[in-house]
Write a protein that holds these residues in place. Structure first.
Motif, PDB file in Angstrom:
ATOM      1  N   HIS A 259      17.070  51.551  95.870  1.00 22.63           N
ATOM      2  CA  HIS A 259      17.619  52.787  96.418  1.00 22.63           C
ATOM      3  C   HIS A 259      17.066  53.095  97.801  1.00 22.63           C
ATOM      4  O   HIS A 259      17.611  53.922  98.533  1.00 22.63           O
ATOM      5  CB  HIS A 259      17.315  53.956  95.464  1.00 22.63           C
ATOM      6  N   LEU A 260      15.965  52.418  98.182  1.00 19.81           N
ATOM      7  CA  LEU A 260      15.384  52.625  99.503  1.00 19.81           C
ATOM      8  C   LEU A 260      15.865  51.573 100.512  1.00 19.81           C
ATOM      9  O   LEU A 260      15.384  51.557 101.646  1.00 19.81           O
ATOM     10  CB  LEU A 260      13.849  52.580  99.411  1.00 19.81           C
ATOM     11  N   THR A 261      16.785  50.727 100.101  1.00 26.28           N
ATOM     12  CA  THR A 261      17.236  49.627 100.948  1.00 26.28           C
ATOM     13  C   THR A 261      18.756  49.667 101.120  1.00 26.28           C
ATOM     14  O   THR A 261      19.452  50.445 100.469  1.00 26.28           O
ATOM     15  CB  THR A 261      16.877  48.262 100.330  1.00 26.28           C
ATOM     16  N   THR A 262      19.229  48.771 101.987  1.00 31.54           N
ATOM     17  CA  THR A 262      20.633  48.378 101.950  1.00 31.54           C
ATOM     18  C   THR A 262      20.682  47.088 101.154  1.00 31.54           C
ATOM     19  O   THR A 262      20.173  46.050 101.600  1.00 31.54           O
ATOM     20  CB  THR A 262      21.179  48.134 103.376  1.00 31.54           C
ATOM     21  N   ASP A 263      21.223  47.151  99.974  1.00 31.04           N
ATOM     22  CA  ASP A 263      21.234  45.990  99.074  1.00 31.04           C
ATOM     23  C   ASP A 263      22.268  44.985  99.577  1.00 31.04           C
ATOM     24  O   ASP A 263      23.429  44.987  99.170  1.00 31.04           O
ATOM     25  CB  ASP A 263      21.553  46.454  97.655  1.00 31.04           C
ATOM     26  N   LEU A 264      21.822  44.094 100.471  1.00 33.09           N
ATOM     27  CA  LEU A 264      22.757  43.201 101.143  1.00 33.09           C
ATOM     28  C   LEU A 264      23.346  42.135 100.228  1.00 33.09           C
ATOM     29  O   LEU A 264      24.455  41.657 100.464  1.00 33.09           O
ATOM     30  CB  LEU A 264      22.082  42.542 102.340  1.00 33.09           C
ATOM     31  N   VAL A 265      22.632  41.758  99.197  1.00 28.34           N
ATOM     32  CA  VAL A 265      23.194  40.791  98.260  1.00 28.34           C
ATOM     33  C   VAL A 265      24.399  41.396  97.547  1.00 28.34           C
ATOM     34  O   VAL A 265      25.465  40.780  97.430  1.00 28.34           O
ATOM     35  CB  VAL A 265      22.138  40.320  97.246  1.00 28.34           C
ATOM     36  N   THR A 266      24.232  42.632  97.098  1.00 32.82           N
ATOM     37  CA  THR A 266      25.360  43.314  96.467  1.00 32.82           C
ATOM     38  C   THR A 266      26.479  43.568  97.469  1.00 32.82           C
ATOM     39  O   THR A 266      27.666  43.387  97.161  1.00 32.82           O
ATOM     40  CB  THR A 266      24.891  44.645  95.857  1.00 32.82           C
ATOM     41  N   ALA A 267      26.119  43.976  98.686  1.00 35.69           N
ATOM     42  CA  ALA A 267      27.134  44.228  99.703  1.00 35.69           C
ATOM     43  C   ALA A 267      27.938  42.965 100.000  1.00 35.69           C
ATOM     44  O   ALA A 267      29.175  43.002 100.098  1.00 35.69           O
ATOM     45  CB  ALA A 267      26.468  44.742 100.981  1.00 35.69           C
ATOM     46  N   ALA A 268      27.230  41.843 100.136  1.00 34.47           N
ATOM     47  CA  ALA A 268      27.930  40.585 100.398  1.00 34.47           C
ATOM     48  C   ALA A 268      28.826  40.206  99.225  1.00 34.47           C
ATOM     49  O   ALA A 268      29.960  39.731  99.419  1.00 34.47           O
ATOM     50  CB  ALA A 268      26.917  39.474 100.675  1.00 34.47           C
ATOM     51  N   ALA A 269      28.332  40.418  98.025  1.00 43.44           N
ATOM     52  CA  ALA A 269      29.134  40.095  96.847  1.00 43.44           C
ATOM     53  C   ALA A 269      30.389  40.958  96.778  1.00 43.44           C
ATOM     54  O   ALA A 269      31.477  40.474  96.425  1.00 43.44           O
ATOM     55  CB  ALA A 269      28.297  40.270  95.582  1.00 43.44           C
ATOM     56  N   ARG A 270      30.249  42.237  97.124  1.00 46.07           N
ATOM     57  CA  ARG A 270      31.418  43.127  97.095  1.00 46.07           C
ATOM     58  C   ARG A 270      32.421  42.749  98.178  1.00 46.07           C
ATOM     59  O   ARG A 270      33.630  42.800  97.951  1.00 46.07           O
ATOM     60  CB  ARG A 270      30.983  44.584  97.263  1.00 46.07           C
ATOM     61  N   VAL A 271      31.933  42.364  99.358  1.00 46.03           N
ATOM     62  CA  VAL A 271      32.854  41.901 100.406  1.00 46.03           C
ATOM     63  C   VAL A 271      33.605  40.671  99.918  1.00 46.03           C
ATOM     64  O   VAL A 271      34.829  40.562 100.068  1.00 46.03           O
ATOM     65  CB  VAL A 271      32.096  41.598 101.714  1.00 46.03           C
ATOM     66  N   ALA A 272      32.879  39.747  99.300  1.00 48.60           N
ATOM     67  CA  ALA A 272      33.506  38.513  98.839  1.00 48.60           C
ATOM     68  C   ALA A 272      34.572  38.767  97.783  1.00 48.60           C
ATOM     69  O   ALA A 272      35.638  38.134  97.793  1.00 48.60           O
ATOM     70  CB  ALA A 272      32.439  37.570  98.283  1.00 48.60           C
ATOM     71  N   VAL A 273      34.318  39.712  96.899  1.00 48.30           N
ATOM     72  CA  VAL A 273      35.250  39.970  95.792  1.00 48.30           C
ATOM     73  C   VAL A 273      36.324  40.980  96.184  1.00 48.30           C
ATOM     74  O   VAL A 273      37.517  40.790  95.876  1.00 48.30           O
ATOM     75  CB  VAL A 273      34.482  40.475  94.557  1.00 48.30           C
TER      76      VAL A 273
ATOM     77  N   HIS B  31      28.639  50.316 101.349  1.00 52.31           N
ATOM     78  CA  HIS B  31      27.327  49.865 100.866  1.00 52.31           C
ATOM     79  C   HIS B  31      26.245  50.001 101.934  1.00 52.31           C
ATOM     80  O   HIS B  31      25.183  49.394 101.820  1.00 52.31           O
ATOM     81  CB  HIS B  31      27.436  48.414 100.390  1.00 52.31           C
ATOM     82  N   ARG B  32      26.536  50.781 102.963  1.00 53.04           N
ATOM     83  CA  ARG B  32      25.567  51.096 104.019  1.00 53.04           C
ATOM     84  C   ARG B  32      25.065  49.857 104.764  1.00 53.04           C
ATOM     85  O   ARG B  32      23.921  49.790 105.202  1.00 53.04           O
ATOM     86  CB  ARG B  32      24.381  51.886 103.456  1.00 53.04           C
ATOM     87  N   ALA B  33      25.957  48.857 104.883  1.00 54.94           N
ATOM     88  CA  ALA B  33      25.616  47.631 105.609  1.00 54.94           C
ATOM     89  C   ALA B  33      26.299  47.637 106.967  1.00 54.94           C
ATOM     90  O   ALA B  33      27.453  48.066 107.093  1.00 54.94           O
ATOM     91  CB  ALA B  33      26.040  46.410 104.814  1.00 54.94           C
ATOM     92  N   LYS B  34      25.586  47.171 107.958  1.00 53.82           N
ATOM     93  CA  LYS B  34      26.175  47.010 109.280  1.00 53.82           C
ATOM     94  C   LYS B  34      26.877  45.652 109.324  1.00 53.82           C
ATOM     95  O   LYS B  34      26.280  44.622 108.998  1.00 53.82           O
ATOM     96  CB  LYS B  34      25.087  47.074 110.350  1.00 53.82           C
ATOM     97  N   SER B  35      28.138  45.647 109.726  1.00 50.29           N
ATOM     98  CA  SER B  35      28.897  44.394 109.723  1.00 50.29           C
ATOM     99  C   SER B  35      29.201  43.942 111.145  1.00 50.29           C
ATOM    100  O   SER B  35      29.532  44.747 112.016  1.00 50.29           O
ATOM    101  CB  SER B  35      30.208  44.567 108.956  1.00 50.29           C
TER     102      SER B  35
END
Length: 413
Positions: free
Chosen positions: A225-239, A307-311
């Motif tokens: 919760h204190l991070t940008t979970d990039l593994v999850t973000a990448a997985a969501r982009v992929a799916v 997912h609060r990721a910068k793309s």
């Protein structure tokens, strides 16, 4: 010259008709030599030299393209003039691609297996090159006997496998000057050798490349919760990106986003700060292709922001679909039937593969045929872009006779 009769031509060839055994054997040896020495896009120096030398030996005047790889060679044109001009027939162009792929050749025990590590002619470009070369040798011999119905230009194009393809550089070098029609073949392992597949309209699809970088503060997997979970973000982009696009594009446009690479992280208990995805965007028609960049970028940005990721998105424009012109398809059909009868032609479906032959067809009419390379009776399919890909070399004879007949039939007026 009637296609129904045969006429002796000085040298090795007897035309129209089937190839003499000496020329057939030479072309197979030439193809195997190319197969053993594959070169990547814009690095095809040995291949270029081999093509140039053989054409010069036939009394022709090939021209190496400005980049140092690739060849253009005219047959039946007046020196200094690319075509007969308004009062006569335009040039019929025959195009081959000459580059190989960066994959290993795994044909264990094959006497002409690639000698270059991690390089292979796994898409049949060695066959395409040999077919156009052989056609040039045959037509040059015919032209010595009597003028061809129209001038013919051989185009040996580099870098087809390098987006957006080498075709645009070849066109810029003047390859289409005076050209009235252009033809090509592409190996098809689903079609038996001795046959071709034809289709009016789109026969390939548009193909673009996509590179995505996702960034954000990482941290411990105990505190996501204190991070940008990039593994999850990448997985969501992929799916989610392909699914989202399916609802934003007319399904008849056939837009398809498919991933080939996804990378992120180094340890099981560390949420990384960076993730990367690579893939391709393919479209069945031009309208979908024109819309694709804006739609794809918007969809990925939406998911990344959620997912609060910068793309950071790099969208590399590739090639539009190859759209076969009706008269050119009819020419190929007529030529093939004249050579091998009505059973030698079959209809083919639109492929999702990309081909930069499309850039030529944006400027002049033309068509691409599927050249059968599967040994008749063989059930297994050695698919394109695989390390074990190979062909029934009878396809070389078929391709040469197809193009030769097309050149003799097409008056170009």
């Amino acid at each position: 010259m009637s296609l129904e009769s045969e006429a002796d031509v000085p040298g090795e060839a007897t035309l129209p008709g089937t190839l003499p055994e000496a020329l057939r054997a030479e072309l197979i040896a030439f193809r195997r030599d190319l197969h053993m020495h594959p070169e990547l896009g814009n690095q095809e120096f040995r291949t270029t030299a081999a093509i140039k030398e053989r054409l010069e030996r036939a009394g022709l005047a090939p021209r190496v393209l400005p980049g140092g790889t690739g060849v253009i060679c005219d047959i039946g044109t007046t020196p200094g003039r690319p075509s007969a001009g308004p009062a006569g027939p335009g040039v019929l162009a025959l195009r081959a691609d000459i580059d190989a792929l960066p994959i290993p050749d795994v044909k264990t025990g094959c006497p002409y297996r690639s000698t270059v590590p991690d390089r292979a002619h796994a898409c049949g470009h060695d066959v395409h090159t040999t077919v156009v070369l052989g056609t040039g040798l045959v037509l040059a011999a015919l032209h010595e006997r009597a003028p061809l119905p129209r001038p013919v230009r051989l185009i040996f194009q580099p870098a087809e496998e390098v987006l957006p393809g080498g075709a645009e550089d070849v066109i810029e070098a003047g390859a289409l000057d005076g050209v009235h029609r252009i033809l090509a073949v592409h190996c098809d392992p689903r079609v038996d050798a001795g046959r071709i597949g034809l289709r009016e309209g789109p026969i390939t699809s548009a193909c673009d490349r996509l590179e995505i970088a996702l960034d954000g503060p990482g941290g411990h997997t105990a505190r996501p919760h204190l991070t940008t979970d990039l593994v999850t973000a990448a997985a969501r982009v992929a799916v989610d990106a392909p699914a989202l696009l399916a609802r934003r594009v007319d399904s008849r446009g056939g837009l398809s986003l498919t991933w080939g690479r996804i990378e992120s992280g180094h340890a099981a208990n560390v949420i990384p700060q960076h993730a990367e995805l690579s893939g391709t965007v393919r479209c069945l028609d031009l309208d979908a292709w024109r819309q694709a960049p804006d739609l794809v970028v918007a969809a990925i940005d939406e998911i990344a922001n959620l997912h609060r990721a910068k793309s950071e998105i790099t969208y590399v424009r590739g090639v539009p679909p190859v759209v076969n012109e009706v008269t050119s398809v009819e020419l190929l059909q007529t030529a093939m039937i004249a050579r091998r009868g009505t059973d030698s032609v079959e209809s083919t479906e639109q492929s999702l593969g990309g081909e930069d032959f499309s850039w030529y067809l944006e400027r002049v009419p033309g068509a691409m045929a599927r050249l059968g390379v599967r040994p008749p009776g063989e059930r297994a399919v050695r698919d394109l872009h695989q390390g074990d890909f190979d062909v029934d070399e009878h396809a070389i004879t078929v391709g040469v006779e197809l193009f030769t007949a097309a050149a003799l039939i097409d008056t170009g007026v």
